[in-house]
Design an enzyme around this catalytic site. Structure first.
Site, PDB file in Angstrom:
ATOM      1  N   MET A   1      49.185  44.284  50.092  1.00  0.00           N
ATOM      2  CA  MET A   1      47.912  44.981  49.883  1.00  0.00           C
ATOM      3  C   MET A   1      47.101  44.286  48.783  1.00  0.00           C
ATOM      4  O   MET A   1      47.646  43.875  47.771  1.00  0.00           O
ATOM      5  CB  MET A   1      48.244  46.423  49.469  1.00  0.00           C
ATOM      6  CG  MET A   1      47.187  47.176  48.730  1.00  0.00           C
ATOM      7  SD  MET A   1      47.711  48.902  48.513  1.00  0.00           S
ATOM      8  CE  MET A   1      47.760  49.040  46.750  1.00  0.00           C
TER       9      MET A   1
ATOM     10  N   SER B   1      55.717  43.052  50.378  1.00  0.00           N
ATOM     11  CA  SER B   1      55.273  44.419  50.183  1.00  0.00           C
ATOM     12  C   SER B   1      54.867  45.047  51.519  1.00  0.00           C
ATOM     13  O   SER B   1      55.617  44.958  52.480  1.00  0.00           O
ATOM     14  CB  SER B   1      54.148  44.437  49.143  1.00  0.00           C
ATOM     15  OG  SER B   1      53.938  45.734  48.679  1.00  0.00           O
ATOM     16  N   GLN B   2      53.658  45.643  51.631  1.00  0.00           N
ATOM     17  CA  GLN B   2      53.316  46.314  52.897  1.00  0.00           C
ATOM     18  C   GLN B   2      53.337  45.345  54.087  1.00  0.00           C
ATOM     19  O   GLN B   2      53.569  45.755  55.228  1.00  0.00           O
ATOM     20  CB  GLN B   2      51.971  47.039  52.817  1.00  0.00           C
ATOM     21  CG  GLN B   2      50.741  46.137  52.888  1.00  0.00           C
ATOM     22  CD  GLN B   2      49.407  46.888  52.841  1.00  0.00           C
ATOM     23  OE1 GLN B   2      49.351  48.070  52.507  1.00  0.00           O
ATOM     24  NE2 GLN B   2      48.316  46.204  53.145  1.00  0.00           N
TER      25      GLN B   2
ATOM     26  N   ASP C   1      60.655  48.270  40.060  1.00  0.00           N
ATOM     27  CA  ASP C   1      59.367  48.324  40.738  1.00  0.00           C
ATOM     28  C   ASP C   1      58.511  49.483  40.216  1.00  0.00           C
ATOM     29  O   ASP C   1      58.944  50.623  40.208  1.00  0.00           O
ATOM     30  CB  ASP C   1      59.605  48.491  42.247  1.00  0.00           C
ATOM     31  CG  ASP C   1      58.440  47.995  43.078  1.00  0.00           C
ATOM     32  OD1 ASP C   1      57.298  48.363  42.745  1.00  0.00           O
ATOM     33  OD2 ASP C   1      58.681  47.255  44.036  1.00  0.00           O
TER      34      ASP C   1
ATOM     35  N   HIS D   1      57.744  44.749  40.912  1.00  0.00           N
ATOM     36  CA  HIS D   1      57.294  44.450  42.275  1.00  0.00           C
ATOM     37  C   HIS D   1      56.960  42.971  42.511  1.00  0.00           C
ATOM     38  O   HIS D   1      56.084  42.418  41.844  1.00  0.00           O
ATOM     39  CB  HIS D   1      56.050  45.300  42.560  1.00  0.00           C
ATOM     40  CG  HIS D   1      55.745  45.424  44.018  1.00  0.00           C
ATOM     41  ND1 HIS D   1      56.638  45.950  44.917  1.00  0.00           N
ATOM     42  CD2 HIS D   1      54.642  45.087  44.743  1.00  0.00           C
ATOM     43  CE1 HIS D   1      56.101  45.935  46.130  1.00  0.00           C
ATOM     44  NE2 HIS D   1      54.888  45.420  46.045  1.00  0.00           N
TER      45      HIS D   1
END
Ligand SMILES: *[C@@H]1O[C@H](CO)[C@@H](O)[C@H](O)[C@H]1NC(C)=O
Ligand SMILES: *[C@@H]1O[C@H](CO)[C@@H](O)[C@H](O)[C@H]1NC(C)=O
Ligand SMILES: *[C@@H]1O[C@H](CO)[C@@H](O)[C@H](O)[C@H]1NC(C)=O
Ligand SMILES: *[C@@H]1O[C@H](CO)[C@@H](O)[C@H](O)[C@H]1NC(C)=O
Length: 301
Positions: A35, A109-110, A227, A283
Site C-alpha cells: 500500500m 504487505s498487502q 510490526d 514491517h
C-alpha cells in the site's frame, strides 16, 4: 591446426552453454508491492529488483505495475478494487513469454494477499514458490500506523473503516476495506467483505483455489515480530483473533480453515511445503544478508 580448431570450438561450446544457462538458470520472479508504494521506486522495489539481479545473475524480474504509470499504480494501491487489480496482473503475466514456464512470487504487505489471489484465480502461467512478506492473510482489524500517507488521511481512513468497513460503497472504493476483518462480526465479514473472504474460501468453497495452492512447490510466510502496521500481527502467518472477541489470538492450526483444509494449507503443511519464518523487526524491515539466507538461498535458487 585441427587440434587448435577443436580447442577453439570446445571453448566456444563451453562459452555458449555458460551463456545459455545464465539466462535460463533461475525461475523468473514476480513482485507485488504494498500500500502507498509502486512497482519501481529506486528506494523500494526498484532496489529489490537490482539486488535480485545481483544475487541471481540474469534472473527475469517482473514488478507488477497496476495502471498506466507509476503514479496510477500508487493510487491504485488505495483505490482500485483488488479483483480488478488481479485481473490486470493476470493479463500482465500472461503476456510475458519469459514467464510461460512458471514463476516464483514475492508479495510485499498487502501485495502478498493480492498475489495469492492472483495465483488462485489466474489459470496460467503456473506459480511455483509463493513468498509473503508481512501479508495480511486473515485481514486486519485496526490500522495502527500508516507510513506513506499523511497523518490526517490515515486517521480519515481509519475512521471510515471503523465506521463502515462493510458498507458496499466503501468495499468498492477503498482497497483496505477489502481485507478489513471484524472478529466481533464474523458473519458480516464473510458475507459482505468483497475480496478476502472469497479468496479464503469462507463464503463458498472454490475447488480451483484449493488445487492451485496445493500445486505450489513452497508456500512461505514471513512474520515481522515488531510490526507496528499490521494488527493483529498473527495475520502474517494466517492466524487471527478467535471469533467473537478481539484479544485472544488463534493460530492458523486452530482455525477451521486449516482443520477442514478449506484452502489446501493443511495439505501443504503435511507435505513440508509450508514454511513459517519470523524476523524480529518492524514491517518489511530486513537487510539483504537476511533476505539471502532466509529467502533466496532456500527458495529461489
Ligand atoms: C542485471 O545485471 C547485469 C550485470 O550487471 C546487467 O548487465 C543487467 O542490465 C542487469 N539487468 C537488469 C534488469 O537490471
Ligand atoms: C472458482 O475460481 C475460479 C478462478 O477464479 C473461477 O474461474 C470459478 O468461476 C470459480 N468457481 C466458482 C464456483 O465460483
Ligand atoms: C490451539 O488449540 C489448543 C487446543 O485447543 C490450545 O491449547 C492452544 O492454546 C491453541 N493455540 C492457539 C495459538 O490458538
Ligand atoms: C541484518 O539483519 C539481521 C536480522 O535482522 C541482523 O541480525 C543483522 O545484524 C543485520 N545485519 C546488518 C549488517 O545490519
Amino acid at each position: 591446426m585441427r587440434e587448435r580448431i577443436c580447442t577453439v570450438s570446445k571453448v566456444l561450446i563451453v562459452l555458449c552453454t555458460f551463456n545459455c544457462c545464465l539466462s535460463d538458470e533461475y525461475t523468473p520472479i514476480v513482485l507485488w508491492h504494498g500500500m502507498g508504494d509502486a512497482c519501481c521506486f529506486p528506494y523500494s522495489l526498484g532496489k529489490v529488483q537490482v539486488r535480485l539481479n545481483e544475487s541471481l545473475p540474469g534472473v527475469h524480474v517482473v514488478s507488477l505495475r497496476i495502471g498506466s504509470s507509476v503514479i496510477d499504480d500508487l493510487e491504485n494501491s488505495y483505490f482500485m478494487h483488488p479483483n480488478k487489480q488481479i485481473e490486470e496482473a493476470c493479463s500482465i503475466i500472461q503476456s510475458d513469454p519469459k514467464l510461460a514456464k512458471g514463476y516464483n512470487a514475492i508479495g510485499f504487505s498487502q501485495g502478498s494477499q493480492f498475489l495469492r489471489g492472483l495465483i488462485q484465480r489466474c489459470p496460467y502461467p503456473k506459480a511455483k514458490t509463493y513468498i509473503s512478506l508481512g501479508g495480511q492473510h486473515q485481514g486486519v482489524y485496526g490500522l495502527p500506523r500508516c507510513i506513506s500517507l499523511s497523518i490526517k488521511t490515515c486517521d480519515y481512513i481509519r475512521r471510515l473503516l471503523n465506521y463502515a468497513a462493510y458498507n458496499s460503497w466503501l468495499q468498492d472504493f477503498l482497497v483496505q476495506a477489502t481485507y478489513w476483518h471484524d472478529p466481533l462480526n464474523e458473519e458480516e465479514y464473510r458475507e459482505k467483505n468483497s475480496f478476502l473472504s472469497d479468496i479464503n474460501n469462507e463464503k463458498s468453497l472454490n475447488q480451483t483455489y484449493i488445487e492451485r495452492l496445493r500445486n505450489l512447490e513452497n508456500f512461505v510466510m514471513v512474520k515481522f515480530l515488531k510490526d507496528t502496521m499490521v494488527q493483529p500481527i498473527e495475520s502474517e502467518w494466517f492466524g487471527f483473533y478467535k471469533p467473537g472477541q478481539s484479544k485472544d489470538i488463534q493460530s492458523l492450526f486452530n482455525s477451521t480453515l486449516y482443520t477442514e483444509d478449506r484452502l489446501g494449507l493443511k495439505y501443504l503443511y503435511e507435505n513440508q511445503r509450508m514454511h513459517f519464518i519470523s524476523i524480529n523487526s518492524d514491517h518489511l524491515r530486513f537487510n539483504w544478508t537476511w533476505f539471502e539466507s532466509n529467502i533466496i538461498n532456500p527458495f529461489l535458487k
